[in-house]
Write an enzyme that holds these catalytic residues in place. Structure first.
Site, mmCIF file in Angstrom:
data_model
loop_
_atom_site.group_PDB
_atom_site.id
_atom_site.type_symbol
_atom_site.label_atom_id
_atom_site.label_comp_id
_atom_site.label_asym_id
_atom_site.label_seq_id
_atom_site.Cartn_x
_atom_site.Cartn_y
_atom_site.Cartn_z
ATOM 1 N N THR A 23 65.517 44.057 29.136
ATOM 2 C CA THR A 23 64.996 45.433 28.925
ATOM 3 C C THR A 23 64.822 45.701 27.428
ATOM 4 O OG1 THR A 23 67.262 46.258 29.052
ATOM 5 C CG2 THR A 23 65.898 46.458 31.051
ATOM 6 N N PHE A 30 64.911 46.569 37.475
ATOM 7 C CA PHE A 30 64.455 46.950 38.816
ATOM 8 C C PHE A 30 65.091 48.241 39.302
ATOM 9 C CE2 PHE A 30 62.020 43.218 39.635
ATOM 10 C CZ PHE A 30 62.618 42.218 38.876
ATOM 11 N N ARG A 31 66.442 48.353 39.115
ATOM 12 C CA ARG A 31 67.158 49.415 39.839
ATOM 13 C C ARG A 31 67.662 50.541 38.933
ATOM 14 N NH1 ARG A 31 67.783 44.537 41.852
ATOM 15 N NH2 ARG A 31 67.138 44.220 44.030
ATOM 16 N N ILE A 100 62.699 35.883 35.488
ATOM 17 C CA ILE A 100 61.599 34.904 35.640
ATOM 18 C C ILE A 100 60.696 34.898 34.408
ATOM 19 C CG2 ILE A 100 61.614 35.106 38.172
ATOM 20 C CD1 ILE A 100 59.255 37.064 37.970
ATOM 21 N N HIS A 116 65.662 32.503 40.248
ATOM 22 C CA HIS A 116 64.519 33.105 40.952
ATOM 23 C C HIS A 116 63.193 32.554 40.453
ATOM 24 C CE1 HIS A 116 67.358 36.667 42.004
ATOM 25 N NE2 HIS A 116 67.562 35.618 42.762
ATOM 26 N N CYS A 124 49.162 25.053 42.931
ATOM 27 C CA CYS A 124 48.228 25.138 44.054
ATOM 28 C C CYS A 124 48.981 24.731 45.326
ATOM 29 C CB CYS A 124 47.061 24.166 43.811
ATOM 30 S SG CYS A 124 46.038 23.964 45.281
ATOM 31 N N CYS A 147 40.475 22.869 43.613
ATOM 32 C CA CYS A 147 40.282 22.252 44.947
ATOM 33 C C CYS A 147 40.046 23.328 46.003
ATOM 34 C CB CYS A 147 41.526 21.423 45.332
ATOM 35 S SG CYS A 147 42.878 22.417 45.992
ATOM 36 N N SER A 186 72.858 44.252 38.256
ATOM 37 C CA SER A 186 73.566 45.204 39.145
ATOM 38 C C SER A 186 74.368 44.443 40.204
ATOM 39 C CB SER A 186 72.549 46.123 39.820
ATOM 40 O OG SER A 186 71.656 45.327 40.611
HETATM 41 N N1 APR Z 1 72.142 45.982 28.444
HETATM 42 C C1 APR Z 1 73.062 45.915 29.448
HETATM 43 N N2 APR Z 1 72.797 46.257 30.733
HETATM 44 C C2 APR Z 1 71.552 46.702 30.995
HETATM 45 C C3 APR Z 1 70.546 46.826 30.006
HETATM 46 C C4 APR Z 1 70.892 46.443 28.695
HETATM 47 N N3 APR Z 1 70.015 46.511 27.680
HETATM 48 N N4 APR Z 1 69.408 47.297 30.609
HETATM 49 C C5 APR Z 1 69.703 47.470 31.918
HETATM 50 N N5 APR Z 1 70.982 47.125 32.143
HETATM 51 C C6 APR Z 1 71.687 47.040 33.418
HETATM 52 C C7 APR Z 1 71.432 48.199 34.357
HETATM 53 O O1 APR Z 1 72.456 49.151 34.181
HETATM 54 C C8 APR Z 1 71.521 47.517 35.737
HETATM 55 O O2 APR Z 1 72.841 47.604 36.268
HETATM 56 O O3 APR Z 1 71.154 45.889 34.051
HETATM 57 C C9 APR Z 1 71.207 46.047 35.469
HETATM 58 C C10 APR Z 1 69.874 45.606 36.052
HETATM 59 O O4 APR Z 1 70.018 45.599 37.452
HETATM 60 P P1 APR Z 1 68.725 45.327 38.349
HETATM 61 O O5 APR Z 1 67.617 46.185 37.885
HETATM 62 O O6 APR Z 1 69.192 45.407 39.783
HETATM 63 O O7 APR Z 1 68.325 43.825 38.000
HETATM 64 P P2 APR Z 1 68.965 42.498 38.571
HETATM 65 O O8 APR Z 1 70.427 42.677 38.841
HETATM 66 O O9 APR Z 1 68.580 41.400 37.657
HETATM 67 O O10 APR Z 1 68.176 42.302 39.971
HETATM 68 C C11 APR Z 1 68.434 41.092 40.661
HETATM 69 O O11 APR Z 1 66.696 41.692 42.206
HETATM 70 O O12 APR Z 1 64.569 42.353 42.733
HETATM 71 C C12 APR Z 1 65.381 41.288 42.553
HETATM 72 O O13 APR Z 1 64.596 39.158 42.007
HETATM 73 C C13 APR Z 1 64.862 40.413 41.454
HETATM 74 O O14 APR Z 1 66.122 39.029 39.933
HETATM 75 C C14 APR Z 1 66.020 40.348 40.483
HETATM 76 C C15 APR Z 1 67.196 40.666 41.366
HETATM 77 ZN ZN ZN Z 2 44.496 22.446 44.402
#
Ligand code: APR
Ligand code: ZN
Length: 233
Positions: A23, A30-31, A100, A116, A124, A147, A186
């Site tokens: 971030t 995501f959440r 990713i 992930h 392909c 192809c 998370s």
């Molecule tokens: N420093 C510390 N923590 C942070 C920061 C930061 N700069 N920015 C965000 N966060 C924390 C948020 O508080 C949250 O708890 O990172 C966490 C991100 O959680 P998610 O958005 O759920 O991301 P993640 O845990 O990586 O999701 C796992 O879900 O959708 C799938 O494949 C996707 O890899 C992803 C997986």
């Molecule tokens: Zn191909």
């Protein structure tokens, strides 16, 4: 003990990270409140990022994917660089990431287990020919191979299995670590979150902006931005 003291006495640190590590590079997670899954789309993003949706609505998938998942202008931040330095110094054995975006490798990390997958690998489905993230970014609509086959990112979509060798490597590295630092996740997505159960080492540290289910089991919980915190070490 402080994080600095723990790092000082560790030589097989394993860093387990999620979207919160990127971030500070400008890639939304995501959440969180401002995360991807809070934004309104025709379909919920978790639906769009599923295997069924990819095959049934490929055009719609790629529209979302190019807009929201292909952050090719993002740069590594202080967290990525610090981890690459620790690996270089022989303090960190590997990074296990749910991200990713390839930013750990861009910062110089060599041993990175991408649970992930990565936007930088695209294949392909008919002949296996490889394409870069840039190939996907510059195209329009559904990317087709020379192809004629459909090109798919090497990203684990909901409903798809994780790569066996990556999972085995990650679990082995977690099991052998003397210190496990979990950051920017998370811990709500499985099986990734369950891999932490293999940790047998001495120091379990969590660096996360919001509370997680692991908080109560950690020796040290740092509530803050992982890039900022690691840059102060
Ligand atoms: N420093 C510390 N923590 C942070 C920061 C930061 N700069 N920015 C965000 N966060 C924390 C948020 O508080 C949250 O708890 O990172 C966490 C991100 O959680 P998610 O958005 O759920 O991301 P993640 O845990 O990586 O999701 C796992 O879900 O959708 C799938 O494949 C996707 O890899 C992803 C997986
Ligand atoms: Zn191909």
């Amino acid at each position: 003990m402080t994080l600095a003291q723990i790092v000082q006495q560790s030589d097989r640190i394993l860093f387990f990270g999620g979207a919160g590590v990127s971030t500070e590079s400008g890639i939304p997670d995501f959440r969180s409140q401002d995360g991807l899954y809070q934004m309104k789309y025709a379909y919920p993003p978790e639906t769009i990022l599923s295997s069924d949706f990819f095959y049934a609505h490929t055009q719609e998938f790629y529209k979302f994917y190019r807009e929201k998942m292909l952050a090719l202008t993002a740069k590594p931040n202080a967290a990525h660089y610090k981890l690459a330095q620790w690996e270089e110094a022989g303090k960190l054995s590997a990074v296990v990431t749910q991200n990713i975006d390839g930013l750990h490798q861009r910062a110089g990390s060599k041993r990175v287990y991408e649970l992930h997958g990565s936007v930088h690998r695209n294949y392909c489905l008919s002949c296996g020919r490889a394409y870069s993230a840039e190939d996907i970014a510059k195209g329009e609509g559904v990317p087709r191979c020379s192809c004629g086959g459909l090109v798919k990112p090497d990203v684990v979509l909901y409903g798809e299995p994780l790569s066996e060798p990556v999972v085995c490597g990650a679990i082995e590295a977690i099991a052998r670590a003397d210190t496990l630092i979990v950051a920017g996740t998370s811990l709500t997505v499985y099986p990734a979150a369950a891999f932490l159960d293999y940790f047998r080492g001495k120091h379990l540290v969590l660096i996360n902006r919001d509370p997680t289910p692991l908080d109560g089991k950690c020796e040290l919980v740092l509530r803050g931005k992982v890039g900022e915190i690691l840059s102060e070490l």
